[in-house]
Structures are given as C-alpha cells and as structure tokens.
Design a protein around this motif. Structure first.
Motif, PDB file in Angstrom:
ATOM      1  N   SER A  72       0.862  -1.188   0.000  1.00 58.56           N
ATOM      2  CA  SER A  72       0.000   0.000   0.000  1.00 58.56           C
ATOM      3  C   SER A  72       0.897   1.235   0.000  1.00 58.56           C
ATOM      4  O   SER A  72       1.733   1.407   0.887  1.00 58.56           O
ATOM      5  CB  SER A  72      -0.882  -0.002   1.251  1.00 58.56           C
ATOM      6  OG  SER A  72      -1.233   1.328   1.586  1.00 58.56           O
TER       7      SER A  72
ATOM      8  N   GLU B 185      -5.827  -4.831  -8.396  1.00 61.30           N
ATOM      9  CA  GLU B 185      -6.252  -4.990  -7.003  1.00 61.30           C
ATOM     10  C   GLU B 185      -7.610  -4.328  -6.761  1.00 61.30           C
ATOM     11  O   GLU B 185      -7.939  -3.320  -7.359  1.00 61.30           O
ATOM     12  CB  GLU B 185      -5.213  -4.396  -6.040  1.00 61.30           C
ATOM     13  CG  GLU B 185      -3.817  -4.980  -6.171  1.00 61.30           C
ATOM     14  CD  GLU B 185      -2.970  -4.231  -7.205  1.00 61.30           C
ATOM     15  OE1 GLU B 185      -3.536  -3.458  -8.007  1.00 61.30           O
ATOM     16  OE2 GLU B 185      -1.742  -4.445  -7.212  1.00 61.30           O
ATOM     17  N   GLU B 186      -8.361  -4.917  -5.829  1.00 63.30           N
ATOM     18  CA  GLU B 186      -9.726  -4.471  -5.529  1.00 63.30           C
ATOM     19  C   GLU B 186      -9.819  -2.978  -5.200  1.00 63.30           C
ATOM     20  O   GLU B 186     -10.761  -2.302  -5.586  1.00 63.30           O
ATOM     21  CB  GLU B 186     -10.284  -5.300  -4.363  1.00 63.30           C
ATOM     22  CG  GLU B 186     -11.687  -4.883  -3.954  1.00 63.30           C
ATOM     23  CD  GLU B 186     -12.431  -5.945  -3.141  1.00 63.30           C
ATOM     24  OE1 GLU B 186     -11.907  -7.055  -2.961  1.00 63.30           O
ATOM     25  OE2 GLU B 186     -13.562  -5.650  -2.704  1.00 63.30           O
ATOM     26  N   GLU B 187      -8.813  -2.448  -4.498  1.00 59.81           N
ATOM     27  CA  GLU B 187      -8.909  -1.056  -4.020  1.00 59.81           C
ATOM     28  C   GLU B 187      -8.416  -0.056  -5.060  1.00 59.81           C
ATOM     29  O   GLU B 187      -8.432   1.157  -4.825  1.00 59.81           O
ATOM     30  CB  GLU B 187      -8.138  -0.901  -2.702  1.00 59.81           C
ATOM     31  CG  GLU B 187      -6.626  -0.997  -2.812  1.00 59.81           C
ATOM     32  CD  GLU B 187      -6.111  -2.432  -2.904  1.00 59.81           C
ATOM     33  OE1 GLU B 187      -6.949  -3.364  -2.939  1.00 59.81           O
ATOM     34  OE2 GLU B 187      -4.897  -2.639  -2.960  1.00 59.81           O
ATOM     35  N   LYS B 188      -8.022  -0.535  -6.223  1.00 55.40           N
ATOM     36  CA  LYS B 188      -7.533   0.378  -7.266  1.00 55.40           C
ATOM     37  C   LYS B 188      -8.674   1.116  -7.962  1.00 55.40           C
ATOM     38  O   LYS B 188      -9.796   0.637  -7.999  1.00 55.40           O
ATOM     39  CB  LYS B 188      -6.754  -0.430  -8.319  1.00 55.40           C
ATOM     40  CG  LYS B 188      -5.324  -0.748  -7.917  1.00 55.40           C
ATOM     41  CD  LYS B 188      -4.399   0.438  -8.057  1.00 55.40           C
ATOM     42  CE  LYS B 188      -3.033   0.221  -7.420  1.00 55.40           C
ATOM     43  NZ  LYS B 188      -2.151  -0.594  -8.233  1.00 55.40           N
ATOM     44  N   GLU B 191     -13.541   6.456  -7.531  1.00 61.38           N
ATOM     45  CA  GLU B 191     -14.613   6.174  -6.580  1.00 61.38           C
ATOM     46  C   GLU B 191     -15.630   5.195  -7.169  1.00 61.38           C
ATOM     47  O   GLU B 191     -16.087   4.275  -6.489  1.00 61.38           O
ATOM     48  CB  GLU B 191     -15.306   7.485  -6.196  1.00 61.38           C
ATOM     49  CG  GLU B 191     -15.939   7.422  -4.822  1.00 61.38           C
ATOM     50  CD  GLU B 191     -16.893   8.583  -4.573  1.00 61.38           C
ATOM     51  OE1 GLU B 191     -16.559   9.729  -4.929  1.00 61.38           O
ATOM     52  OE2 GLU B 191     -17.987   8.317  -4.038  1.00 61.38           O
ATOM     53  N   ARG B 194     -14.176   1.578  -7.287  1.00 62.31           N
ATOM     54  CA  ARG B 194     -13.988   1.033  -5.933  1.00 62.31           C
ATOM     55  C   ARG B 194     -15.318   0.668  -5.283  1.00 62.31           C
ATOM     56  O   ARG B 194     -15.412  -0.287  -4.525  1.00 62.31           O
ATOM     57  CB  ARG B 194     -13.227   2.028  -5.052  1.00 62.31           C
ATOM     58  CG  ARG B 194     -11.724   2.071  -5.355  1.00 62.31           C
ATOM     59  CD  ARG B 194     -10.967   2.808  -4.256  1.00 62.31           C
ATOM     60  NE  ARG B 194     -11.490   4.146  -4.057  1.00 62.31           N
ATOM     61  CZ  ARG B 194     -10.986   5.259  -4.611  1.00 62.31           C
ATOM     62  NH1 ARG B 194      -9.928   5.173  -5.392  1.00 62.31           N
ATOM     63  NH2 ARG B 194     -11.530   6.429  -4.387  1.00 62.31           N
ATOM     64  N   THR B 195     -16.358   1.439  -5.596  1.00 63.82           N
ATOM     65  CA  THR B 195     -17.682   1.156  -5.022  1.00 63.82           C
ATOM     66  C   THR B 195     -18.353   0.021  -5.785  1.00 63.82           C
ATOM     67  O   THR B 195     -19.126  -0.752  -5.213  1.00 63.82           O
ATOM     68  CB  THR B 195     -18.592   2.414  -5.116  1.00 63.82           C
ATOM     69  OG1 THR B 195     -17.796   3.572  -4.896  1.00 63.82           O
ATOM     70  CG2 THR B 195     -19.705   2.355  -4.106  1.00 63.82           C
TER      71      THR B 195
END
Lengths: 332, 332
Positions: A72, B185-188, B191, B194-195
C-alpha cells in the motif's frame, strides 16, 4: 552548474544492476551530471567493483529497506523511513539533490513525491506527465498518475503545467492543448469535461484547441492532452495493449504461411524500429509536475539505457527551471 | 416466427443506398426476416426500381424528416416527430416491429431508444453493448453509449445484461465479466470502480473475475467488460486510433525502402484480413440492452454488407428472447 541526480537503486524489475549500469552510462557521457545511488550498499558495491568511472561524480547512500510494488503506497511511505525511495526523496527535499528517479512502485512514488518532496505552494495536485508516441512525433498526456476523480480546477493546472513542460523541456513551440473527451463539441462528455471545457477556453496561459477524441490521440491531434488519471491510464494502457496485440497478430499471421514467413523476414529490419517507437516505455521517464524538486518515474521494466535516458533528461529539465516558471503562473 | 426489422433508411454516411442494398441482401438470404425501410419514399423507391426481391418481405414506410448527426439528440427526438428515427422507433413501441436498426446519430438513437422504445421496468439505464475484436476472439464492452457518470448500481445491471448477451446471443459459455480499471487490485481505481467492485463480487448472476486493465482488453482478458460510457468510448476509440496509426506507420515505413516495398507486396494478402478483424466497425451493429424492443446502432460508415449483418443479427437476438431473460433477472 552540475545537476545532482539521486537514483533509487532498488526500484524496477532489473534492479539494482540496470540502475547502477544506467548511472555509470550517464556519468561517463557528460560531466554535467553527478549521481547518488540510494539503496543497499552491499548490493550496489559489488556491481561497481573493477569498473572505471569518475569517483567524484558517483556516490552511494545506504538505505536498508525497499518498498515493494505490491505494498500500500501510503503506509509504505509512512513506515519504511529507511527505504531507498524515502531516503532519496529526502535528499531532494533537503536540497542535496536536484532530481530523484525511481523505477519502483508508481503509487508509492506519487505519494512520496507529494508528501516528502512537496508541492509548490498553490499547486493543488501533482500530475504525472507521460510522453506518447504519435504519427507526427511526441505528445504529452497528463495526468497519467494518481489523480483520479480530479476536479476541473486541477485539470486547468495540469494544462498550464503540461504546456510549460512541452515548451520548455520538449521544445515544442506554442504547444496546443486538447481535453481528452468522447466527442469534439463543447457540450460532449461527462460532468468533469463539460465543466472543465469553459475554464480551459478562458485560460490565458495555454493554447486550448478544444476536445481531443481518443481516436485522434495516436495521430498527434494535440501536443498536450489533459485528463484525470483514470482516463489517462486507460489511454496509456490501451496504447500499449492494442499495439502489442496487433503486432503479435501480425507475426502470427505471417508465420502461418510460407509466403508470410518470407515477407516477414524481408520486412523485419524495417519494422523493429517502429515497434520501439510505439512503445511508450521506451521513453526515459515521466516527471511529476508542480513539485518543489524534480521527481521522475522510470518505467518498471527500465533497462540500463532507459535509466541513463532518465538521468540525462534531468539536465534539461532542471536547467529550464520549470519550478520558477510554474510558480510564476500558478504559485501563490 | 418471421422477424420484423425496421431499418432507418436515412441514417449513416452512405444512406439511403447502402441501407436499401443491405435490406435487399438480407431478405434474399433468408426467409426468416422481413424489413420495413423507414424514410423518404421518393429517395428509396428509385433504388428499388427494376430490382427483383420478395415484395411481401420488404415494405417502405414514409417519413418526411431526417435527424442529422450534428443536432442536439434530445431536441431532435422531441421535435422531429416525422423523422425516420422517431417513426421507426414507434413501429417498435407499437409492436409492429421486433427490431429497429439505425446508422444515424448515435446520440439521438440512444435518447430515442430509452424514451420511445422504452426501458424494461426495473432497468435504470440502457447501455450500448459493442463487440471488440481480441487476440482470442470477441469480447463485448458496455456501456459504450451515453451513460457517462453512471452509478455503481447501473454498472451491476450492465454486467448482468452483458453476461446474458454474451451467453444467449454470442453463444459464449459461462462468460467472464471484468470491471475496466487501472489496476488489478480491488482497491484500485476511482470512486466509481472502488464502489462497484464489491457489488459485482457479490452479484450471483455473473461470473466476475475482477478488474481488467485496459492493456489486457485486446488480449481478451474477459468476455464482458463493464464500465461507464466515458471509459467505454475511450477504450473503443483508442482501439480504432492505435490500430489505424500503427498500420499507417507500418505502411509508411515499408514504402520508404525498396526492401520494405518488396516485403510489403509479399505480405499484403496475409494482412488484409487482419486489418478488417481489428476494425470494430466491421461488426454488424451494437444493441442497446434492457429496452422493451431491440434497438441496434449500426456504425455511421456502414456499408451494405454491414447493414445486412445487422439485420441478420436481429434474428438470433430476438429468438434468444433477451427481453424475457433480462426481465427475469432485473425486472420488477
């Protein structure tokens, strides 16, 4: 003035070998540059053993940690105080280096660039400006970094900084600026582009030529393309993906027939240069604009030649005094 | 059951000639289809003069107006009640046609499709699903239409409808769904992505395989790519632009040397098919999904063969009863 470049010795797919070799190449070619290799001394020193080089222009600064690409970005920069990236960026913020180059984690460098090197007062976000090969020559697209969900006023700053970069460093006279959009008319696009368009139109510091449709980008419709980072990344990666897919299909098609094989062998030398030209990773590196010091992101798979290019690029960039010019236009 | 297709005779760069010829080709190839050409009778009739064709399967419906590509979509649809597009869409909403095809203004068709043909109750937005050539075969991307600034719940509906389309019409077994993003990656991402990611992950009606980076799209990383329309349009237009730019550069490079000219002449036949394959406009047309009737957008520069393809495509689409299947999953 000799330009002092700090190089992250531990970043990239071929570290530390290519990073060290790239530094050696750069300092052997010009006396205008000196390099500090930042990273694990015990890995760097053996690579220099027995090599001849101007010792006064190559230093090593030990850093015991390495930031990995999977980490991260925010927590890596916060926790790994003795990483090559954090130590290198501190050299920059302390005024002991004019530039810092890393082929390591893009995310961490973008975070570290803004938090450690720091933005010029007045600059709200610092975009990554990436060179794009076009049929006409070279254009620059920004942001291709981390500023997703950017605001209209951010895009206007990107446009001004991108224009200065094109003019002062890339030596493009009176560069044109296009807003990446899905149609040419002013009212086309999403909320962001519709709100940004009139602001760019009114901006006195750029030569705005309107919306640039993605399909015209490879043909050099503008010198500077402005967008938020999600779009910038999609454009860059489509560039890479389509070119690779098409070339692999051409190869496969040619190899499937004797006629194709013969023709392919004949044209191979003509095309090898072209493949390189359409690969944006061949460029030295991409600067983050609007920072107090120069931070350059080199491609993750940089070879020694690309690290060398990135180092030499710092000379022009620093001498053109982008910082003062950006401050004049956008600083407060 | 014979499929009744209404064709906008006045849409596209080569209208009405190619539209009329395309209809003639389609009805001569199969008895399963009948066509109503909607547009200016006085322009259509002369094109049919002296031609032999099954008269019971080709009708003309006069419409005195034409919507031009430059017009504002919303006002054009509202004002031009007797345009070929509005009249054709009304045939659909009145149940007198199973499908409507237009190569005219994309914006107007997208507006008209939603307002005149109408969405299936429960469907919030109707995406345009466009076929993409890949090194593996064909994928579908949606939305490539007008739903910029779409919401996460819209993207989930796009994913479900895209999966059904891939399975039922394109006959791809158990199609995979990828979210177009700028990292794996999932958090890439931004907004929106990511949602949307967790919603797609939990959706029982699709086989979600995670984020798809733009660079992997041409290699067929997923069967169905989901995104809002701004990104979808950038992907499509980069596809077109990079492929065109690269092929033109290859040609130029080869023509600049004798060796290249010889090699080029030898490989030309092998490569001509490839160029076509990488041109997404070669596909018949792109359906708007989630409407009560089938609305197909044909490429603006459609030839007679492409109009023919689009017409024949309506047979499979209508017979696969997409409307019922979409209603089962998403209707209310």
């Amino acid at each position: 003035m000799r330009i002092r470049v700090a190089v992250d010795a531990m970043g990239g797919d071929y570290m530390p070998d290519c990073n060290v070799d790239g530094a050696l190449k750069a300092i052997s070619e010009t006396e205008d540059v000196e390099v500090t290799l930042v990273g694990k001394e015990e890995q760097i020193l053996p690579l220099l053993e027995g090599k001849e080089y101007p010792k006064d222009r190559l230093k090593i600064l030990n850093a015991s940690e390495t930031i990995l690409t999977g980490e991260s970005p925010v927590s890596a920069i916060q926790r790994k105080k003795d990483s090559s990236m954090v130590v290198g960026l501190k050299l920059l913020s302390d005024g002991q280096a004019d530039a810092f180059i890393s082929a390591g984690s893009t995310g961490a460098l973008l975070v570290g660039g803004q938090t450690i090197a720091g933005r010029i007062p007045g600059i709200k976000r610092s975009p990554l400006a990436v060179l794009l090969p076009t049929t006409k020559g070279t254009s620059v697209i920004l942001d291709a970094g981390a500023n997703v969900d950017a605001k209209p006023e951010n895009l206007v700053q990107f446009a001004v900084m991108g224009s200065l970069y094109a003019k002062e460093v890339l030596k493009i006279e009176d560069p044109s600026v296009g807003l990446v959009n899905i149609g040419t008319e002013e009212e086309k696009g999403n909320e962001l582009t519709r709100t940004t368009f009139p602001l760019l139109k009114e901006c006195p510091d750029i030569r705005f030529i309107g919306n640039a449709e993605a399909r015209d980008i490879p043909f050099g419709a503008a010198d500077v393309y402005v967008c938020e980072a999600f779009t910038g990344n999609v454009v860059l990666k489509m560039y890479e993906g389509v070119a690779k897919a098409l070339l692999s299909q051409i190869k496969e098609t040619l190899m499937s027939s004797l006629r194709g094989k013969i023709g392919g062998a004949i044209i191979k030398p003509s095309l090898s240069g072209l493949k390189k030209r359409f690969d944006s990773s061949e460029n030295g590196g991409a600067p983050m604009l609007g920072l107090k010091g120069l931070v350059i992101k080199a491609h993750g798979n940089s070879t020694a030649d690309q690290i060398r290019n990135a180092i030499l690029q710092c000379i022009d960039f620093t001498r053109s005094d982008m910082k003062t010019k950006i401050t004049e236009k956008l600083g407060r």
